[in-house]
Scaffold this motif. Structure first.
Motif: not given
Length: 200
Positions: A87-109
């Motif tokens: 929830e915090e990750f999705v609500a972060a200000a820079g979320f929309d600028a992330l690439t699909a690979a960056e989103v996938k990496e953070r979700l893995a973390e």
């Protein structure tokens, strides 16, 4: 035929009552029904329920039951911790600028995170030191862990009642209960930095 119909209606009524009760309990424990918390995450992340279940550390059927109200409680604090992290990750200000690979990496973390002991959190914070990114990540994760523990053992109303009981004699402890029990993650993170990292 008539008896079977009556029994069928009775079974549906019981199932509906259970869902209503479970959703009410989820609202008390988690602030709102879990389905209402999870569906926006699926939309924002473009994930299936099965994909998010993998990140949270749940089986897909279990997540489905929690979302539909067939089951009320998240029994593992680490799962609640991961949900709050997503929830915090999705609500972060820079979320929309992330690439699909960056989103996938953070979700893995997030999926690899687990509920650790307070002493482990303290050691991790000290070892990483005051460097900006690592410091922020440690404080956010640590604050979420404390939130997850409090919200696992008591409802928002119970936490507030406990804080009110001790506020006169133990104001700092009452603040901890309110900030971590009922406050936003950002408030808990700021409190954690003030009390642990800045005075550690």
């Amino acid at each position: 035929m008539h008896l079977r119909t009556v029994k069928g209606v009775a079974r549906v009524s019981v199932a509906e009552d259970t869902v209503v009760r479970n959703r009410a309990l989820q609202t008390e424990w988690y602030g709102e029904p879990l389905g209402d918390r999870v569906r926006p995450l699926l939309d924002r992340l473009g994930l299936s329920q099965s994909g998010l279940a993998g990140v949270l550390g749940l089986s897909p059927p279990m997540l489905s039951q929690l979302m539909s109200g067939q089951r009320a409680k998240i029994s593992n604090p680490a799962v609640l911790h991961r949900l709050m992290a997503v929830e915090e990750f999705v609500a972060a200000a820079g979320f929309d600028a992330l690439t699909a690979a960056e989103v996938k990496e953070r979700l893995a973390e997030i999926g690899a995170e687990s509920a650790v002991t307070t002493s482990g959190v303290r050691m991790g914070a000290v070892e990483r030191g005051p460097a900006g990114g690592a410091r922020g990540r440690v404080s956010a994760e640590s604050a979420r862990l404390v939130q997850a523990v409090l919200r696992e053992v008591a409802s928002a109303a119970e936490i507030e009642a406990a804080a009110a009981l001790i506020a006169d004699r133990f104001p700092d402890l009452a603040e901890v209960l309110r900030v971590y029990g009922n406050g936003r993650t950002s408030e808990a993170e700021a409190h954690f930095i003030r009390t642990i990292l800045d005075h550690g």
